[in-house]
Design an enzyme around this catalytic site. Structure first.
Site, PDB file in Angstrom:
ATOM      1  N   CYS A   4      12.749 -17.012 -63.647  1.00 43.62           N
ATOM      2  CA  CYS A   4      13.373 -15.877 -64.335  1.00 43.62           C
ATOM      3  C   CYS A   4      13.040 -15.964 -65.825  1.00 43.62           C
ATOM      4  CB  CYS A   4      14.885 -15.908 -64.123  1.00 43.62           C
ATOM      5  SG  CYS A   4      15.682 -14.501 -64.901  1.00 43.62           S
ATOM      6  N   GLY A   5      12.366 -14.949 -66.320  1.00 43.30           N
ATOM      7  CA  GLY A   5      11.948 -14.941 -67.725  1.00 43.30           C
ATOM      8  C   GLY A   5      13.075 -14.579 -68.670  1.00 43.30           C
TER       9      GLY A   5
ATOM     10  N   CYS B 144      11.993  -7.564 -67.855  1.00 47.60           N
ATOM     11  CA  CYS B 144      11.721  -8.563 -66.805  1.00 47.60           C
ATOM     12  C   CYS B 144      10.607  -9.519 -67.249  1.00 47.60           C
ATOM     13  CB  CYS B 144      11.369  -7.899 -65.483  1.00 47.60           C
ATOM     14  SG  CYS B 144      11.336  -9.081 -64.119  1.00 47.60           S
ATOM     15  N   GLY B 145      10.987 -10.769 -67.485  1.00 45.26           N
ATOM     16  CA  GLY B 145      10.011 -11.749 -67.987  1.00 45.26           C
ATOM     17  C   GLY B 145       8.920 -12.080 -66.989  1.00 45.26           C
TER      18      GLY B 145
HETATM   19  O1  PYC Z   1      13.257 -11.719 -66.324  1.00 40.59           O
HETATM   20  O2  PYC Z   1      11.984 -12.677 -64.809  1.00 40.59           O
HETATM   21  C1  PYC Z   1      12.970 -12.038 -65.141  1.00 40.59           C
HETATM   22  C2  PYC Z   1      13.916 -11.593 -64.087  1.00 40.59           C
HETATM   23  C3  PYC Z   1      13.796 -11.770 -62.744  1.00 40.59           C
HETATM   24  C4  PYC Z   1      14.914 -11.193 -62.165  1.00 40.59           C
HETATM   25  C5  PYC Z   1      15.692 -10.686 -63.165  1.00 40.59           C
HETATM   26  N1  PYC Z   1      15.067 -10.942 -64.334  1.00 40.59           N
END
Ligand code: PYC
Length: 318
Positions: free
Chosen positions: A89-90, A239-240
């Site tokens: 999760c980023g 979303c990272g």
């Molecule tokens: O930021 O990678 C992310 C992420 C994955 C699910 C929710 N946020």
């Protein structure tokens, strides 16, 4: 009554993260992937208690700090959401950096952390800004056609950024905040169509994140996205891991040069700055994703005996 569980909540571009500081059982050591498997098999009621109603809500992403045996890492991290664990999760890693600074446990600089899918690195740039250097990311398949029942033919790219994504730029959906129910419905249909047609990631894992793109009129961004996560919640941040998958595709297509900044805006208007460079053999890329997070709560959670909803709505627990 169990020992109180101390958590620090933050949000990264609107997307919440709840880092567990104390009060949870030891997962028995081993790699972080092995510890995640123990968490999934034995402590799913605890996961639900931490992130689901009545203590949390469906959009909450939780995280456990666990020991790491990796020679380069001081600790490991397991992220989880309303329905299970996440591979990576980023936005949560950005929340982690800001949380550890809030607790006085780190200073500005870099940290290496073991995730279930490999070692990540983050740099705390200032009290609120973190730059994640993610695990290597890549596009597995380009222009994959699918039939989405109720919507018709569509196509997208399958890419890995720490989770599996289906990235779609031709989708005829309006990426507007007022249209979140419609976007959620569409992405849910895409997820079901991929599963129904047996289309999975290279390693056989489900493609459980759908990412739609559109142009943006924000002068501080290059593109806007909408990301639907497993558990049918949309990512309030860009979303990272999804932005990592995106820059992997852009680098491969020559749209961005190695190191060039791509500014990805989310459906709520928050922006991550990302870039990518090729790895040593040129087969994958190493993305970096920079964003900001702010602390929203420092709390103790109580699970009282006799509370039939103490493990979350829909969880009987034990
Ligand atoms: O930021 O990678 C992310 C992420 C994955 C699910 C929710 N946020």
């Amino acid at each position: 009554m169990s020992e109180p569980i101390r958590v620090i909540d933050s949000h990264t571009g609107g997307e919440p993260t709840r880092i567990v500081i104390s009060g949870v059982p030891d997962l028995g050591g081993g790699s972080v992937l092995e510890q995640m498997q123990v968490f999934n098999e034995k402590f799913d009621d605890l996961r639900s208690a931490i992130v689901n109603e009545p203590r949390g809500w469906d959009a909450m992403v939780g995280a456990l700090l666990v020991p790491s045996e990796h020679p380069e890492c001081d600790y490991g991290i397991i992220f989880f959401n309303n329905v299970g664990s996440l591979w990576m999760c980023g936005h949560g890693t950005i929340g982690l950096g800001v949380t550890l600074k809030y607790l006085g446990q780190i200073e500005l600089g870099s940290q290496k952390v073991e995730s279930p899918v490999g070692v990540i690195e983050f740099e705390l740039v200032d009290d609120h800004t973190v730059e994640l250097t993610n695990i290597s990311s890549y596009r597995y398949r380009k222009d994959v056609a699918i039939d989405v029942p109720g919507y018709g033919l569509a196509q997208g790219d399958i890419a890995w950024g720490g989770n599996w994504f289906f990235l779609m730029k031709d989708h005829s959906q309006q990426l507007e905040i007022e249209n979140i129910p419609g976007l959620t419905e569409y992405c849910t249909a895409v997820t079901a169509a991929l599963a129904g047609e047996g289309i999975v990631g290279e390693d056989g894992k489900a493609i459980d994140h759908i990412e739609l793109f559109a142009e943006t009129d924000n002068p501080n961004a290059d593109s806007k996205n909408f990301v639907l996560c497993p558990g049918l919640q949309y990512d309030r941040s860009p979303c990272g891991t999804g932005t990592s998958a995106k820059v992997a595709c852009l680098l491969e297509d020559g749209v961005i040069a190695p190191g060039e900044i791509w500014r990805q805006e989310s459906i709520v208007g928050s922006v991550f700055e990302a870039s990518a460079v090729w790895n040593e053999d040129g087969s994958r890329c190493i993305p970096t994703v920079r964003g900001t997070a702010y602390i929203t709560a420092d709390a103790q959670m109580i699970l009282q005996d006799g509370d039939h909803l103490r493990f979350g709505i829909g969880k009987s627990g034990s």
